[in-house]
Design a protein around this motif. Structure first.
Motif, mmCIF file in Angstrom:
data_model
loop_
_atom_site.group_PDB
_atom_site.id
_atom_site.type_symbol
_atom_site.label_atom_id
_atom_site.label_comp_id
_atom_site.label_asym_id
_atom_site.label_seq_id
_atom_site.Cartn_x
_atom_site.Cartn_y
_atom_site.Cartn_z
ATOM 1 N N ARG A 134 9.429 34.834 -77.712
ATOM 2 C CA ARG A 134 8.717 34.961 -76.443
ATOM 3 C C ARG A 134 9.184 36.172 -75.651
ATOM 4 O O ARG A 134 8.890 36.305 -74.479
ATOM 5 C CB ARG A 134 8.913 33.695 -75.609
ATOM 6 C CG ARG A 134 8.374 32.466 -76.260
ATOM 7 C CD ARG A 134 6.881 32.467 -76.225
ATOM 8 N NE ARG A 134 6.371 31.310 -76.957
ATOM 9 C CZ ARG A 134 5.115 31.145 -77.250
ATOM 10 N NH1 ARG A 134 4.238 32.036 -76.907
ATOM 11 N NH2 ARG A 134 4.723 30.082 -77.909
ATOM 12 N N GLY A 135 9.939 37.053 -76.293
ATOM 13 C CA GLY A 135 10.419 38.218 -75.568
ATOM 14 C C GLY A 135 11.063 39.224 -76.494
ATOM 15 O O GLY A 135 11.008 39.098 -77.711
ATOM 16 N N ARG A 143 26.689 51.081 -69.076
ATOM 17 C CA ARG A 143 25.914 51.265 -67.840
ATOM 18 C C ARG A 143 25.092 52.556 -67.866
ATOM 19 O O ARG A 143 24.014 52.609 -67.290
ATOM 20 C CB ARG A 143 26.839 51.258 -66.620
ATOM 21 C CG ARG A 143 27.388 49.903 -66.317
ATOM 22 C CD ARG A 143 26.344 49.072 -65.625
ATOM 23 N NE ARG A 143 26.730 47.661 -65.644
ATOM 24 C CZ ARG A 143 25.900 46.687 -65.396
ATOM 25 N NH1 ARG A 143 24.650 46.922 -65.109
ATOM 26 N NH2 ARG A 143 26.293 45.442 -65.437
ATOM 27 N N ALA A 144 25.584 53.583 -68.551
ATOM 28 C CA ALA A 144 24.826 54.836 -68.641
ATOM 29 C C ALA A 144 23.518 54.605 -69.396
ATOM 30 O O ALA A 144 22.463 55.129 -69.016
ATOM 31 C CB ALA A 144 25.661 55.915 -69.331
ATOM 32 N N ASP A 145 23.568 53.802 -70.473
ATOM 33 C CA ASP A 145 22.353 53.477 -71.217
ATOM 34 C C ASP A 145 21.400 52.654 -70.358
ATOM 35 O O ASP A 145 20.183 52.824 -70.421
ATOM 36 C CB ASP A 145 22.681 52.717 -72.502
ATOM 37 C CG ASP A 145 23.295 53.611 -73.571
ATOM 38 O OD1 ASP A 145 23.271 54.845 -73.409
ATOM 39 O OD2 ASP A 145 23.800 53.053 -74.564
ATOM 40 N N LEU A 146 21.949 51.753 -69.539
ATOM 41 C CA LEU A 146 21.118 50.964 -68.642
ATOM 42 C C LEU A 146 20.410 51.880 -67.645
ATOM 43 O O LEU A 146 19.227 51.701 -67.360
ATOM 44 C CB LEU A 146 21.960 49.924 -67.904
ATOM 45 C CG LEU A 146 21.215 49.070 -66.879
ATOM 46 C CD1 LEU A 146 20.082 48.289 -67.530
ATOM 47 C CD2 LEU A 146 22.191 48.130 -66.176
ATOM 48 N N GLN A 147 21.121 52.867 -67.151
ATOM 49 C CA GLN A 147 20.525 53.818 -66.211
ATOM 50 C C GLN A 147 19.382 54.585 -66.875
ATOM 51 O O GLN A 147 18.332 54.791 -66.270
ATOM 52 C CB GLN A 147 21.606 54.792 -65.706
ATOM 53 C CG GLN A 147 21.181 55.589 -64.502
ATOM 54 C CD GLN A 147 21.020 54.717 -63.262
ATOM 55 O OE1 GLN A 147 21.547 53.622 -63.175
ATOM 56 N NE2 GLN A 147 20.262 55.202 -62.312
ATOM 57 N N LEU A 148 19.572 54.980 -68.144
ATOM 58 C CA LEU A 148 18.518 55.692 -68.868
ATOM 59 C C LEU A 148 17.300 54.806 -69.112
ATOM 60 O O LEU A 148 16.167 55.284 -69.111
ATOM 61 C CB LEU A 148 19.047 56.205 -70.213
ATOM 62 C CG LEU A 148 20.021 57.370 -70.150
ATOM 63 C CD1 LEU A 148 20.617 57.640 -71.526
ATOM 64 C CD2 LEU A 148 19.321 58.619 -69.611
ATOM 65 N N ALA A 149 17.528 53.521 -69.325
ATOM 66 C CA ALA A 149 16.430 52.591 -69.601
ATOM 67 C C ALA A 149 15.735 52.104 -68.331
ATOM 68 O O ALA A 149 14.675 51.495 -68.405
ATOM 69 C CB ALA A 149 16.952 51.394 -70.385
ATOM 70 N N GLU A 154 11.593 49.169 -65.117
ATOM 71 C CA GLU A 154 10.796 49.087 -63.894
ATOM 72 C C GLU A 154 9.311 49.057 -64.211
ATOM 73 O O GLU A 154 8.537 48.339 -63.572
ATOM 74 C CB GLU A 154 11.132 50.248 -62.967
ATOM 75 C CG GLU A 154 12.513 50.127 -62.350
ATOM 76 C CD GLU A 154 12.975 51.389 -61.626
ATOM 77 O OE1 GLU A 154 12.158 52.326 -61.472
ATOM 78 O OE2 GLU A 154 14.146 51.431 -61.223
ATOM 79 N N ALA A 155 8.887 49.840 -65.225
ATOM 80 C CA ALA A 155 7.481 49.841 -65.627
ATOM 81 C C ALA A 155 7.089 48.472 -66.179
ATOM 82 O O ALA A 155 5.997 47.975 -65.904
ATOM 83 C CB ALA A 155 7.219 50.939 -66.650
ATOM 84 N N ARG A 164 15.071 40.608 -67.382
ATOM 85 C CA ARG A 164 16.342 40.128 -66.837
ATOM 86 C C ARG A 164 17.484 40.707 -67.653
ATOM 87 O O ARG A 164 17.379 40.915 -68.858
ATOM 88 C CB ARG A 164 16.408 38.613 -66.798
ATOM 89 C CG ARG A 164 16.465 37.947 -68.136
ATOM 90 C CD ARG A 164 16.461 36.427 -67.964
ATOM 91 N NE ARG A 164 16.277 35.812 -69.252
ATOM 92 C CZ ARG A 164 17.157 35.020 -69.831
ATOM 93 N NH1 ARG A 164 18.276 34.720 -69.220
ATOM 94 N NH2 ARG A 164 16.924 34.494 -71.009
ATOM 95 N N GLU A 165 18.561 40.953 -66.966
ATOM 96 C CA GLU A 165 19.766 41.485 -67.595
ATOM 97 C C GLU A 165 20.646 40.312 -68.011
ATOM 98 O O GLU A 165 20.804 39.346 -67.263
ATOM 99 C CB GLU A 165 20.511 42.373 -66.597
ATOM 100 C CG GLU A 165 21.695 43.077 -67.184
ATOM 101 C CD GLU A 165 22.356 44.026 -66.196
ATOM 102 O OE1 GLU A 165 23.531 44.374 -66.424
ATOM 103 O OE2 GLU A 165 21.714 44.414 -65.208
ATOM 104 N N VAL A 166 21.181 40.392 -69.219
ATOM 105 C CA VAL A 166 22.083 39.350 -69.702
ATOM 106 C C VAL A 166 23.375 40.001 -70.187
ATOM 107 O O VAL A 166 23.386 41.163 -70.577
ATOM 108 C CB VAL A 166 21.457 38.507 -70.837
ATOM 109 C CG1 VAL A 166 20.208 37.782 -70.347
ATOM 110 C CG2 VAL A 166 21.144 39.352 -72.048
ATOM 111 N N ASP A 167 24.441 39.240 -70.175
ATOM 112 C CA ASP A 167 25.716 39.756 -70.669
ATOM 113 C C ASP A 167 25.778 39.599 -72.191
ATOM 114 O O ASP A 167 24.888 39.019 -72.818
ATOM 115 C CB ASP A 167 26.890 39.080 -69.971
ATOM 116 C CG ASP A 167 26.930 37.577 -70.206
ATOM 117 O OD1 ASP A 167 26.266 37.073 -71.138
ATOM 118 O OD2 ASP A 167 27.648 36.894 -69.456
#
Length: 177
Positions: A134-135, A143-149, A154-155, A164-167
């Motif tokens: 389902r996803g 965190r740098a990769d998260l910033q790039l993504a 957002e789109a 959602r962000e998960v650990d």
């Protein structure tokens, strides 16, 4: 009506199935020995239209355009793309800045959800066991990769897709492999 479909990839076979379902006589012509040996095979059976949504709004927030150069570029033109490639890239980025880009994102998300629902219906009708979820789990190393993504995330959110962000521990629960 008799219809000939050229290509037995995922698009050709899905089109043939739907046309036959509607009562048409359908013939599928394939150059390979079996279905889905080229691009459809390379996708590894991934049905995740939401992953394409960010590409429908290129440059919508300006960050994608700043990531077109360097080793971590979001998109790169191959060498030899020439002026035609640059013109295409410019038009593609302008399309994301269009006032109706948000409408296109919502329409693409709705089309993707309808496509997945139809795929599940067909799989149930044919008693075919397909691996699906389902996803989509997108793994980021830091965190740098998260910033790039972030522009893509957002789109997706703007198109109504839950994000959602998960650990790491939660990611292992979602996908133990």
């Amino acid at each position: 009506m008799h219809i000939i479909i050229v290509g037995a990839g995922i698009v050709g076979t899905a089109t043939a199935y739907e046309l036959a379902y509607d009562g048409h006589q359908v013939t599928v012509v394939e150059q390979r020995a079996a279905a889905a040996e080229q691009a459809s095979f390379a996708s590894a059976g991934l049905l995740a239209p939401s992953l394409l949504i960010p590409w429908a709004a290129p440059g919508a927030d300006g960050r994608l355009s700043r990531r077109l150069l360097g080793n971590r570029a979001a998109l790169r033109l191959v060498r030899g793309a020439g002026i035609g490639g640059m013109v295409w890239l410019w038009r593609w980025m302008q399309a994301g800045r269009h006032a109706r880009a948000g409408e296109r994102l919502s329409a693409l998300a709705a089309l993707g959800q309808a496509s997945l629902a139809r795929t599940r219906t067909i799989a149930h009708e044919l008693d075919v066991d397909i691996e699906s979820s389902r996803g989509t789990l997108m793994l980021l190393r830091n965190r740098a990769d998260l910033q790039l993504a972030q522009p893509a995330l957002e789109a997706l959110a703007a198109a109504g897709m839950p994000v959602r962000e998960v650990d790491a521990d939660t990611a292992r629960l979602i996908e133990p492999g």
